[in-house]
Scaffold this active site. Structure first.
Site, mmCIF file in Angstrom:
data_model
loop_
_atom_site.group_PDB
_atom_site.id
_atom_site.type_symbol
_atom_site.label_atom_id
_atom_site.label_comp_id
_atom_site.label_asym_id
_atom_site.label_seq_id
_atom_site.Cartn_x
_atom_site.Cartn_y
_atom_site.Cartn_z
ATOM 1 C CB CYS A 85 10.719 -0.952 2.781
ATOM 2 S SG CYS A 85 11.500 -0.068 0.759
ATOM 3 C CD GLU A 110 -5.737 -5.864 0.195
ATOM 4 O OE1 GLU A 110 -4.652 -5.826 -0.969
ATOM 5 O OE2 GLU A 110 -5.362 -6.509 1.588
ATOM 6 C CG PHE A 152 -0.251 0.356 2.785
ATOM 7 C CD1 PHE A 152 0.566 1.991 2.284
ATOM 8 C CD2 PHE A 152 0.236 -0.901 3.609
ATOM 9 C CE1 PHE A 152 0.567 2.170 4.360
ATOM 10 C CE2 PHE A 152 1.194 -0.494 4.535
ATOM 11 C CZ PHE A 152 1.220 0.833 4.623
ATOM 12 C CE LYS A 162 -3.061 -8.463 -3.936
ATOM 13 N NZ LYS A 162 -3.671 -7.577 -3.174
HETATM 14 P P1 NAD Z 1 1.650 -6.686 3.014
HETATM 15 O O1 NAD Z 1 1.958 -7.353 2.896
HETATM 16 O O2 NAD Z 1 -0.080 -6.702 3.865
HETATM 17 O O3 NAD Z 1 0.800 -6.818 1.795
HETATM 18 C C1 NAD Z 1 1.293 -6.619 0.124
HETATM 19 C C2 NAD Z 1 1.359 -7.430 -0.526
HETATM 20 O O4 NAD Z 1 0.603 -8.718 -0.518
HETATM 21 C C3 NAD Z 1 -0.896 -6.623 -0.664
HETATM 22 O O5 NAD Z 1 -1.536 -6.774 -2.106
HETATM 23 C C4 NAD Z 1 -1.575 -8.224 -0.430
HETATM 24 O O6 NAD Z 1 -3.109 -7.597 -0.878
HETATM 25 C C5 NAD Z 1 -0.840 -8.983 -0.087
HETATM 26 N N1 NAD Z 1 -1.174 -10.118 0.344
HETATM 27 C C6 NAD Z 1 -1.459 -9.830 2.025
HETATM 28 N N2 NAD Z 1 -1.006 -11.407 2.279
HETATM 29 C C7 NAD Z 1 -0.992 -11.908 1.678
HETATM 30 C C8 NAD Z 1 -0.990 -13.957 1.173
HETATM 31 N N3 NAD Z 1 -0.917 -14.683 2.618
HETATM 32 N N4 NAD Z 1 -1.007 -14.101 0.311
HETATM 33 C C9 NAD Z 1 -0.908 -13.822 -0.886
HETATM 34 N N5 NAD Z 1 -0.537 -12.285 -1.137
HETATM 35 C C10 NAD Z 1 -1.322 -11.305 0.440
HETATM 36 O O7 NAD Z 1 2.305 -5.580 3.320
HETATM 37 P P2 NAD Z 1 1.932 -3.591 2.755
HETATM 38 O O8 NAD Z 1 1.399 -3.790 4.156
HETATM 39 O O9 NAD Z 1 0.977 -3.669 1.940
HETATM 40 O O10 NAD Z 1 2.778 -3.300 3.285
HETATM 41 C C11 NAD Z 1 3.961 -2.649 3.777
HETATM 42 C C12 NAD Z 1 5.029 -3.306 4.053
HETATM 43 O O11 NAD Z 1 5.808 -3.625 2.912
HETATM 44 C C13 NAD Z 1 6.133 -3.527 4.641
HETATM 45 O O12 NAD Z 1 5.958 -3.992 5.471
HETATM 46 C C14 NAD Z 1 6.967 -2.897 4.517
HETATM 47 O O13 NAD Z 1 8.703 -2.555 4.658
HETATM 48 C C15 NAD Z 1 6.938 -3.016 3.076
HETATM 49 N N6 NAD Z 1 7.933 -2.374 1.785
HETATM 50 C C16 NAD Z 1 8.941 -3.162 1.579
HETATM 51 C C17 NAD Z 1 9.764 -2.540 0.424
HETATM 52 C C18 NAD Z 1 11.000 -3.032 -0.075
HETATM 53 O O14 NAD Z 1 11.415 -2.068 -0.997
HETATM 54 N N7 NAD Z 1 12.049 -4.247 0.306
HETATM 55 C C19 NAD Z 1 9.301 -1.661 -0.598
HETATM 56 C C20 NAD Z 1 7.527 -0.935 -0.375
HETATM 57 C C21 NAD Z 1 6.861 -1.816 1.182
#
Ligand code: NAD
Length: 493
Positions: A282, A177, A150, A174
């Protein structure tokens, strides 16, 4: 009537077959903006079918012709730059200036992908054995997909898709959401740019759609960005289903300051790193480490600058920090603050009073005397909460950084070149900042961390060209008698 966002499949916006939805709420005003379908398996199946059908013709389109669509798209994106940034503010909550940065980075990826024809050049070596030559062609593989987080609604899918598509693959995004609207608008612009049907598709959904992507036999590879537990699951399940996977996970980033640093500018940069995008980056700093006597000045300035932050709606020009993304995220962060207080960390600046404002607001929060094993030092809080620590020397700071399971980024603030070299050589996080609080690599370099911040081996941005192509090797032999034949009289008869 609040709209339910549509998928974009085979060049058309189509409703999802899912009847369930997630609410998308402006985190500053709490206005309901739209609904995201939770996803239906027929939606993804249709997108994969369209992308697979588009692949042969797209693969066979010369790369120089493929990138013409991106030239067009870049011009269109520039025209809608401010409009896209406004959408980012509305659905995500970051400030307008930060949102401009999110969209600008996305545009830079498109610009870099336009140069891909030069990088898609293969390799050739004559006489690898007697009369045998060998060549390696970079070939696209088929349908790729991105599962996005997000926190950068515009940029993150662009770390991958322009490179995948310019290399000749077809694609499915994708979006998160929680923030679908920016991508919906960007897909309207993709449509305007005239990409052939099925080349780029968008399917909305949550976790179930993510899981369907992981196991779908028609998808060759997945680029994931999100939290570490999900990244691990994506990597293990996706690879177990024979896919290429690059999964970027969470982070816990330390920023270290030495006594010889330019104090005011350095601590300003450190504080901006911690509270920019309300800490939902991140690459956000979350532990500030003062080495020896640098600690007291760092602490004084960090509290001063953090206290000057103006919390509010990201569209208000006076705002320097917006809300966090959802009410659930706000509650989770407040729980973490309460836990840290229970653990005995000293609260220097308490952001909890601002939580009573309407909206998902939390003020900048600073804890002092943070212990290495405490929640503030170890957990990715992903909000405007930081800890301060003092260490005796640079090696102790490096050991502290390397003790973390995460390895996304670390920064050092100093004017000492030898200290810089020592830091770069010895820290494990693979994106390092020197006198910079948010050392986000530009599109012409790879993007991704190490340890539990990254699962896979090929990172995002330009580096992902290796992820999106395979080297197809041909060994070629010509018999010398055939050459004689060319000049023989029977050719002319
Ligand atoms: P999230 O892991 O909750 O969700 C990310 C995506 O995965 C969403 O599209 C979600 O719908 C999907 N998803 C969630 N659970 C899933 C599952 N069990 N199986 C398959 N798909 C699933 O992350 P978030 O809250 O949207 O984003 C924040 C996180 O992203 C933080 O931990 C941040 O550090 C990380 N992030 C990392 C980087 C990087 O470069 N390393 C960059 C941006 C964000």
């Amino acid at each position: 009537m609040v709209e339910t966002v549509k998928n974009y499949i085979n060049g058309q916006f189509v409703p999802s077959k899912s009847t369930q939805t997630t609410d998308v709420i402006n985190p500053a005003t709490m206005e309901l903006l739209c609904h995201t379908p939770t996803g239906h398996e027929d939606d993804l199946n249709a997108a994969v079918e369209a992308a697979a059908a588009a692949f042969p013709a797209w693969r066979d389109t010369p790369a120089v012709d493929r990138v013409q669509y991106f030239f067009n798209f870049k011009t269109i994106l520039e025209k809608h730059y401010e409009e896209l940034a406004t959408l980012v503010v509305k659905e995500h909550g970051k400030t307008y200036k930060e949102a401009l940065g999110d969209v600008r980075r996305a545009i830079q990826m498109v610009e870099t992908a336009i140069g891909l024809p030069a990088l898609l050049r293969g390799e050739y070596k004559d006489n690898v054995a007697r009369n045998i030559d060998s060549m390696a062609q970079r070939r696209p593989l088929g349908v790729f997909a991105c599962i996005a987080p997000f926190n950068f609604p515009a940029m993150v899918p662009y770390w991958f898709f322009p490179f995948a598509v310019a290399a000749g693959n077809t694609y499915i995004i994708k979006p998160s959401e929680l923030v679908p609207l920016t991508q919906v608008r960007m897909f309207e612009l993709i449509h305007e740019a005239g990409f052939p049907k099925g080349v780029i598709n968008m399917v909305h959904g949550g976790k179930d759609t993510g899981n369907q992507i992981l196991t779908h036999p028609g998808i060759k590879g997945i680029s994931f960005v999100g939290s570490t537990p999900v990244a691990k699951h994506i990597y293990s399940t996706g690879t177990a289903h024979g896919k290429r996977v690059q999964a970027l996970g969470g982070a816990k980033n330390c920023l270290v300051i030495l006594p010889d640093a330019s104090m005011e500018k350095s601590v300003q940069a450190m504080v901006e790193s911690c509270y920019g995008c309300a800490g939902e980056r991140c690459l956000a700093g979350s532990v500030l480490v003062g080495v020896g006597p640098a600690y007291n000045k760092m602490k004084e300035l960090a509290v001063k600058y953090a206290s000057e932050i103006v919390v509010g709606d990201g569209m208000d020009p006076k705002t320097t920090m917006g809300p966090v993304v959802t009410a659930a995220a706000k509650q989770r962060i407040l729980d973490d603050i309460n836990k840290a207080v229970e653990e005995g960390a000293e609260l220097l600046l308490d952001g909890r009073p601002l939580a009573s404002m309407k909206g998902n607001f939390i003020g900048p929060t600073i804890f002092d005397h943070v212990k290495p094993d405490s929640i503030i030092a170890t957990k990715e809080i992903f909000g405007p909460v930081i800890g301060l620590m003092q260490v005796k020397d640079l090696d102790e700071a490096i050991a502290m950084i390397n003790s973390s399971n995460y390895g996304n980024t670390a920064s050092l603030f100093t004017s000492n070149g030898a200290a810089v070299r020592h830091f770069i050589q010895n820290v494990q996080p693979s994106m390092v900042g020197i006198n910079l609080g948010v050392p986000a690599p530009m599109s012409i370099f790879g993007f991704g961390g190490s340890k539990d911040s990254f699962f896979g081996d090929i990172k995002g941005q330009i580096e992902s060209i290796d992820f999106f192509t395979e080297k197809h090797i041909s060994m070629i032999r010509w018999f010398s008698e055939d050459l004689t034949d060319v000049s023989s009289p029977h050719w002319s008869t």
